[in-house]
Design an enzyme around this catalytic site. Structure first.
Site, PDB file in Angstrom:
ATOM      1  N   ASN A 195      -5.097  90.266  -5.809  1.00 26.10           N
ATOM      2  CA  ASN A 195      -4.426  89.264  -6.467  1.00 26.10           C
ATOM      3  C   ASN A 195      -4.123  88.345  -5.090  1.00 26.10           C
ATOM      4  O   ASN A 195      -3.461  88.766  -4.401  1.00 26.10           O
ATOM      5  CB  ASN A 195      -3.006  90.064  -6.923  1.00 26.10           C
TER       6      ASN A 195
ATOM      7  N   LYS B  33      -2.584  85.469  -5.410  1.00 19.70           N
ATOM      8  CA  LYS B  33      -1.218  84.817  -5.762  1.00 19.70           C
ATOM      9  C   LYS B  33      -1.463  83.377  -5.375  1.00 19.70           C
ATOM     10  O   LYS B  33      -2.577  82.858  -5.621  1.00 19.70           O
ATOM     11  CB  LYS B  33      -0.042  85.381  -4.982  1.00 19.70           C
TER      12      LYS B  33
ATOM     13  N   HIS C 239       2.782  90.630 -14.102  1.00 19.72           N
ATOM     14  CA  HIS C 239       3.342  90.945 -12.403  1.00 19.72           C
ATOM     15  C   HIS C 239       4.792  90.843 -12.328  1.00 19.72           C
ATOM     16  O   HIS C 239       5.411  89.936 -12.692  1.00 19.72           O
ATOM     17  CB  HIS C 239       2.596  89.968 -11.659  1.00 19.72           C
TER      18      HIS C 239
ATOM     19  N   GLU D 256       6.402  89.444 -10.012  1.00 20.95           N
ATOM     20  CA  GLU D 256       6.923  88.240  -9.334  1.00 20.95           C
ATOM     21  C   GLU D 256       7.117  87.323 -10.721  1.00 20.95           C
ATOM     22  O   GLU D 256       7.885  86.442 -10.704  1.00 20.95           O
ATOM     23  CB  GLU D 256       5.877  87.682  -8.452  1.00 20.95           C
TER      24      GLU D 256
ATOM     25  N   GLU E 214       3.185  99.267  -9.982  1.00 23.54           N
ATOM     26  CA  GLU E 214       3.699  98.271  -8.824  1.00 23.54           C
ATOM     27  C   GLU E 214       5.165  98.439  -8.609  1.00 23.54           C
ATOM     28  O   GLU E 214       6.097  97.598  -9.275  1.00 23.54           O
ATOM     29  CB  GLU E 214       3.330  96.934  -8.857  1.00 23.54           C
TER      30      GLU E 214
ATOM     31  N   GLY F 144       4.510  93.257  -1.047  1.00 18.23           N
ATOM     32  CA  GLY F 144       4.801  92.537   0.023  1.00 18.23           C
ATOM     33  C   GLY F 144       5.694  92.644   1.066  1.00 18.23           C
ATOM     34  O   GLY F 144       6.028  91.832   1.858  1.00 18.23           O
TER      35      GLY F 144
ATOM     36  N   SER G 270       1.794  96.831  -0.983  1.00 20.11           N
ATOM     37  CA  SER G 270       1.316  96.902   0.422  1.00 20.11           C
ATOM     38  C   SER G 270       0.154  97.915   0.713  1.00 20.11           C
ATOM     39  O   SER G 270       0.285  98.784   1.607  1.00 20.11           O
ATOM     40  CB  SER G 270       2.608  97.355   1.343  1.00 20.11           C
TER      41      SER G 270
HETATM   42  P1  PGA Z   1       0.901  93.480  -1.856  1.00 22.91           P
HETATM   43  O1  PGA Z   1       1.099  92.729  -3.354  1.00 22.91           O
HETATM   44  O2  PGA Z   1      -0.181  94.245  -1.570  1.00 22.91           O
HETATM   45  O3  PGA Z   1       1.083  92.150  -0.811  1.00 22.91           O
HETATM   46  O4  PGA Z   1       1.994  94.339  -1.527  1.00 22.91           O
HETATM   47  C1  PGA Z   1       0.689  93.520  -4.342  1.00 22.91           C
HETATM   48  C2  PGA Z   1       0.755  92.855  -5.491  1.00 22.91           C
HETATM   49  O5  PGA Z   1       1.671  91.943  -5.497  1.00 22.91           O
HETATM   50  O6  PGA Z   1      -0.050  93.239  -6.558  1.00 22.91           O
END
Ligand code: PGA
Length: 254
Positions: free
Chosen positions: A9, A11, A94, A96, A166, A172, A212
Site C-alpha cells: 500500500n 499510500k 483502510h 487511515e 490491521e 506506521g 509494520s
Molecule cells: P505500515 O502500513 O506497514 O507502514 O505499518 C500498513 C498499512 O497501512 O497498510
C-alpha cells in the site's frame, strides 16, 4: 489451499517516475503468480501507467474508490473507472480513511458490494485502535466491522474477498502485533465468516496481517495457519524490500 497474497500500500507516496522505476525493478524478480498473488496499490493518477508496464507476476490495485458507478461526486473515482483501467484490486476501509476521511462501516459495505459487482478484488481492512485493545474490545470491534462489511454479500462472492487485519496501533508505528496476536485476530475473523456463512467458505477466504511488517518479521506471521499474507505500507515502498516480502509469502503451511 489458499494462495498467499502480498500487497504493498503505497499510500500518498511516489511520483510517476518513482513508481515506474519501482515497477521496472520488480518486474522480472517477483515470484511466480501461481505461487503468490503480488499486488501494488498505488495512487490513482498513476494506475494506468502501472497497468501498462507491469510484468505478468504483478497485479495493480487502488487504495480507495467511490461506491457509485458515476455521478456528481467531485474528486471521486468509480469502480467502473478502476475496472476499465485494468486495476484488479482495491483496498476498502483502510484505517487511515476511516480515521481521516469519514469512512464508516456503512460506506465500507457499499464499496465492498460495488467492488464485487465490477469484478474488482477487494481488500477489506479491519482492526482495533489501541484504546479498544486496552479495553478488551478487540473482538467486539472486529465483529462489528466484519459483520457490517458483509451485509448483503451472497455466499458465492465471499471467497474472492481478502480481509486485512490491521490493528491501528501497529500501522506506521514500528510496533508490530506479535505473530500470536495477529493469528488470534485472523482466526477470529475466519470464525466470524464461518458463523455467518459456513466453514468451507471461511476456509477459502484469505486474511492478511498488516502493521509494520518488514522483511525481518514477515516469516513469523507467515508461519501462522490463518495468516495468508500481508498488507504492507512503509516496507513495501522500496523494490528490494517488496521482492523479499513477496518471496517470504511462498511458504508451506502445516
Ligand atoms: P505500515 O502500513 O506497514 O507502514 O505499518 C500498513 C498499512 O497501512 O497498510
Amino acid at each position: 489451499m489458499r494462495k498467499p497474497i502480498m500487497a504493498g500500500n503505497w499510500k500518498m507516496n511516489k511520483t510517476r517516475d518513482e513508481a515506474l522505476q519501482f515497477i521496472y525493478a520488480v518486474n522480472k524478480s517477483l515470484p511466480n503468480n501461481e505461487l503468490v498473488d503480488t499486488v501494488v496499490c498505488a495512487p490513482a493518477i498513476i494506475l494506468r501507467d502501472l497497468v501498462k508496464r507491469k510484468g505478468d507476476d504483478l497485479r495493480i490495485g487502488a487504495q480507495n474508490m467511490h461506491f457509485d458507478d458515476n455521478g456528481a461526486y467531485t474528486g471521486e473515482i468509480s469502480p467502473i473507472m478502476l475496472q476499465t483501467t485494468g486495476v484488479e484490486y482495491v483496498i476498502i476501509g483502510h484505517s487511515e480513511r476511516r480515521a481521516m476521511f469519514g469512512e464508516t462501516d456503512e460506506t465500507v459495505n457499499l464499496k465492498l458490494l460495488a467492488a464485487l459487482r465490477h469484478n474488482l478484488n477487494p481488500i477489506v481492512c479491519v482492526g482495533e485502535t489501541l484504546e479498544e485493545r486496552e479495553n478488551n474490545l478487540t473482538n467486539t470491534t472486529l465483529e462489528r466491522q466484519v459483520l457490517k462489511s458483509l451485509k448483503g454479500i451472497p455466499a458465492l462472492d465471499v471467497p474472492s474477498i481478502v480481509f486485512a487485519y490491521e490493528p491501528v496501533w501497529a500501522i506506521g508505528t514500528g510496533k508490530t502485533a506479535s505473530a500470536q496476536i495477529a493469528e488470534d485476530a485472523c482466526l477470529y475473523i475466519r470464525e466470524l465468516i464461518a458463523k455467518l456463512y459456513n466453514k468451507a467458505i471461511s476456509e477459502e477466504v484469505r486474511i492478511q496481517y498488516g502493521g509494520s511488517v518488514k522483511p525481518s518479521n514477515i516469516d513469523e506471521f507467515m508461519a501462522m495457519p490463518d495468516i495468508d499474507g500481508a498488507l504492507v505500507g512503509g516496507a513495501g515502498l522500496e523494490s528490494e524490500s517488496f521482492i523479499k516480502l513477496c518471496e517470504a509469502c511462498v511458504v508451506e503451511k502445516k
